[in-house]
Scaffold this active site. Sequence first.
Site, PDB file in Angstrom:
ATOM      1  N   HIS A  64      55.985  39.336  48.852  1.00 21.44           N
ATOM      2  CA  HIS A  64      57.203  39.104  48.066  1.00 21.44           C
ATOM      3  C   HIS A  64      56.979  37.811  47.282  1.00 21.44           C
ATOM      4  O   HIS A  64      56.926  36.733  47.876  1.00 21.44           O
ATOM      5  CB  HIS A  64      58.422  38.912  48.982  1.00 21.44           C
ATOM      6  CG  HIS A  64      58.699  40.064  49.899  1.00 21.44           C
ATOM      7  ND1 HIS A  64      59.685  40.997  49.651  1.00 21.44           N
ATOM      8  CD2 HIS A  64      58.138  40.435  51.080  1.00 21.44           C
ATOM      9  CE1 HIS A  64      59.713  41.885  50.648  1.00 21.44           C
ATOM     10  NE2 HIS A  64      58.787  41.565  51.523  1.00 21.44           N
ATOM     11  N   ASN A  96      62.328  43.523  45.831  1.00 23.02           N
ATOM     12  CA  ASN A  96      63.636  42.889  46.113  1.00 23.02           C
ATOM     13  C   ASN A  96      63.766  41.535  45.428  1.00 23.02           C
ATOM     14  O   ASN A  96      64.077  40.524  46.050  1.00 23.02           O
ATOM     15  CB  ASN A  96      63.900  42.787  47.621  1.00 23.02           C
ATOM     16  CG  ASN A  96      62.812  42.042  48.380  1.00 23.02           C
ATOM     17  OD1 ASN A  96      61.691  41.918  47.895  1.00 23.02           O
ATOM     18  ND2 ASN A  96      63.130  41.553  49.559  1.00 23.02           N
ATOM     19  N   HIS A 181      60.580  50.159  54.733  1.00 21.00           N
ATOM     20  CA  HIS A 181      61.050  49.195  55.727  1.00 21.00           C
ATOM     21  C   HIS A 181      61.880  50.017  56.699  1.00 21.00           C
ATOM     22  O   HIS A 181      62.953  50.503  56.349  1.00 21.00           O
ATOM     23  CB  HIS A 181      61.886  48.101  55.060  1.00 21.00           C
ATOM     24  CG  HIS A 181      62.397  47.094  56.041  1.00 21.00           C
ATOM     25  ND1 HIS A 181      61.981  45.782  56.025  1.00 21.00           N
ATOM     26  CD2 HIS A 181      63.247  47.203  57.084  1.00 21.00           C
ATOM     27  CE1 HIS A 181      62.578  45.129  57.017  1.00 21.00           C
ATOM     28  NE2 HIS A 181      63.350  45.967  57.670  1.00 21.00           N
ATOM     29  N   HIS A 234      55.032  47.026  58.361  1.00 17.45           N
ATOM     30  CA  HIS A 234      55.185  46.060  59.477  1.00 17.45           C
ATOM     31  C   HIS A 234      55.687  46.649  60.792  1.00 17.45           C
ATOM     32  O   HIS A 234      56.823  46.399  61.211  1.00 17.45           O
ATOM     33  CB  HIS A 234      56.048  44.869  59.061  1.00 17.45           C
ATOM     34  CG  HIS A 234      57.241  45.152  58.189  1.00 17.45           C
ATOM     35  ND1 HIS A 234      58.134  46.155  58.448  1.00 17.45           N
ATOM     36  CD2 HIS A 234      57.691  44.535  57.071  1.00 17.45           C
ATOM     37  CE1 HIS A 234      59.071  46.143  57.524  1.00 17.45           C
ATOM     38  NE2 HIS A 234      58.817  45.169  56.672  1.00 17.45           N
ATOM     39  N   ASP A 304      53.182  40.703  54.534  1.00 16.39           N
ATOM     40  CA  ASP A 304      54.633  40.570  54.355  1.00 16.39           C
ATOM     41  C   ASP A 304      54.985  39.119  54.028  1.00 16.39           C
ATOM     42  O   ASP A 304      55.963  38.572  54.558  1.00 16.39           O
ATOM     43  CB  ASP A 304      55.412  41.081  55.570  1.00 16.39           C
ATOM     44  CG  ASP A 304      56.906  41.234  55.269  1.00 16.39           C
ATOM     45  OD1 ASP A 304      57.299  41.094  54.087  1.00 16.39           O
ATOM     46  OD2 ASP A 304      57.679  41.477  56.209  1.00 16.39           O
ATOM     47  N   HIS A 308      60.766  31.571  52.058  1.00 12.24           N
ATOM     48  CA  HIS A 308      62.045  30.900  51.829  1.00 12.24           C
ATOM     49  C   HIS A 308      61.750  29.410  51.990  1.00 12.24           C
ATOM     50  O   HIS A 308      60.806  29.039  52.704  1.00 12.24           O
ATOM     51  CB  HIS A 308      63.090  31.339  52.856  1.00 12.24           C
ATOM     52  CG  HIS A 308      63.348  32.816  52.865  1.00 12.24           C
ATOM     53  ND1 HIS A 308      64.155  33.439  51.938  1.00 12.24           N
ATOM     54  CD2 HIS A 308      62.892  33.803  53.676  1.00 12.24           C
ATOM     55  CE1 HIS A 308      64.187  34.739  52.186  1.00 12.24           C
ATOM     56  NE2 HIS A 308      63.422  34.986  53.233  1.00 12.24           N
TER      57      HIS A 308
HETATM   58  O1  DOR Z   1      61.700  39.195  56.975  1.00 16.27           O
HETATM   59  C1  DOR Z   1      61.689  39.814  55.914  1.00 16.27           C
HETATM   60  N1  DOR Z   1      61.824  39.173  54.745  1.00 16.27           N
HETATM   61  N2  DOR Z   1      61.552  41.141  55.923  1.00 16.27           N
HETATM   62  C2  DOR Z   1      61.723  41.875  54.815  1.00 16.27           C
HETATM   63  O2  DOR Z   1      61.619  43.068  54.877  1.00 16.27           O
HETATM   64  C3  DOR Z   1      62.087  41.241  53.550  1.00 16.27           C
HETATM   65  C4  DOR Z   1      61.606  39.861  53.528  1.00 16.27           C
HETATM   66  C5  DOR Z   1      62.138  39.050  52.360  1.00 16.27           C
HETATM   67  O3  DOR Z   1      62.058  39.522  51.233  1.00 16.27           O
HETATM   68  O4  DOR Z   1      62.570  37.917  52.587  1.00 16.27           O
END
Ligand code: DOR
Length: 438
Positions: A64, A96, A181, A234, A304, A308
């Site tokens: 991501h 996303n 997912h 995952h 994955d 953040h």
């Molecule tokens: O922990 C996660 N964070 N799982 C996900 O499927 C999405 C991801 C995110 O985009 O932060």
Amino acid sequence: MTRLFDCILAGATVVNQDGVGPRDIGVNKGKIAEIGDLYAASAGERLDCRGLHILPGVIDSQVHFREPGLMHKEDLESGSRAAILGGVTTVFEMPNTNPLTTSAAALDDKIKRATGRMHCDFAFWVGGTHDNVADIPELERLPGAAGIKVFMGSSTGALLVADDEGVLAILKATRRRAAFHSEDEPRLIERKSLRVQGDVSSHPVWRDETAAIRSTERLIRLAREARAKVHVLHISTREEIALLEAAKDVATCEATPHHLTLTAEDYARLGTRIQMNPPVRGKEHRDGVWSGVVQGVIDVLGSDHAPHTLEEKARPYPDSPSGITGVQTLVPIMLDHVAAGRLTLQRFVDLTSAGPGRIFGLVGKGRIAAGYDADFTIVDLKRRETIRDSWIASHSQWTPYDGKTVTGWPVGAFVRGVKAMWDGELTTPSRGAPARFS
Ligand code: DOR
């Protein structure tokens, strides 16, 4: 006549479908031109790789990178810089973002932003929703699309298809392998009250193993009904490994280094740094996912990578967001498992290049073979390094592995014949391009 190459990688141990052995690799015009003894050949550049292993370029099919919309966490440039520094040469990026990647225009925007700016090659997953089912046959075939990605349980962002009818409609519209997912949304809603304020160790109690198992059972049933191919992202429970072992007719699956390395015991030490969906669980599940690696049930490793900021992660649970950085640490963490004897280097290659090449139908990537893209991950299996937050190139600048010493390190990366990273430094301006699919 002396053979001439643009570049020769000389003296390494090459790991590919041919086995493991000393070979030189000659590269011309970005492609692998010859593998063998190239001592007598000439080259524009001859790179001394003695003491190192050359693997096919590592492909991470789940990252991501947050662009557009969430670029304080990551962007396509920083995420791909982290990838290359960690020895990853191709990534498939997730939908996303904001706006969501659910239309041809949003995909086109990502490809334009990425081309020539990302440091590695790339493809983008397109989100499948109730609203874009009719467009899926066209969307999944667009150049630069990795396929369709569906969230069956809600996670970061607004993508969600919780009902069987919705999933079935999407599956009937796909021809390519769609990625899922897999957590059961009704169960997640039902158990929400089990989250304990300020206690992230309640995360796997809320999002329990039944949520994952129930969803994966549903998905396998729906894939058979639709005669569709699916990829379960995952895997976090031992029971899903048994389910997927019996579902090879329709399903492939992924393990993350996190679910193979961390357990619920680590919440006490690492707190929300290891909060992710699906959660890190008890040791029996980590061991179950390992058995899927050893027995060949797991098809690919994906990081994955879901960054953040530490500030966001510092909010008290459950206001803290789910997601862990991982693209830069995938190779070192897994090489450390190789050094510990938990998997072979050949199985690592199977999971990180041959596997994604095979299940996603990549053209020219995933093998060290004549005519393939000259994408290489060059590793020093003996090098011991301590992973630090300060090494992480992601905007978020942290890793759950801060302070962990590993054996085995990515020391070089080639993308289509060009040395993109050597000994921890980027060595060429960014030139990432879309991966191609058959
Ligand atoms: O922990 C996660 N964070 N799982 C996900 O499927 C999405 C991801 C995110 O985009 O932060």
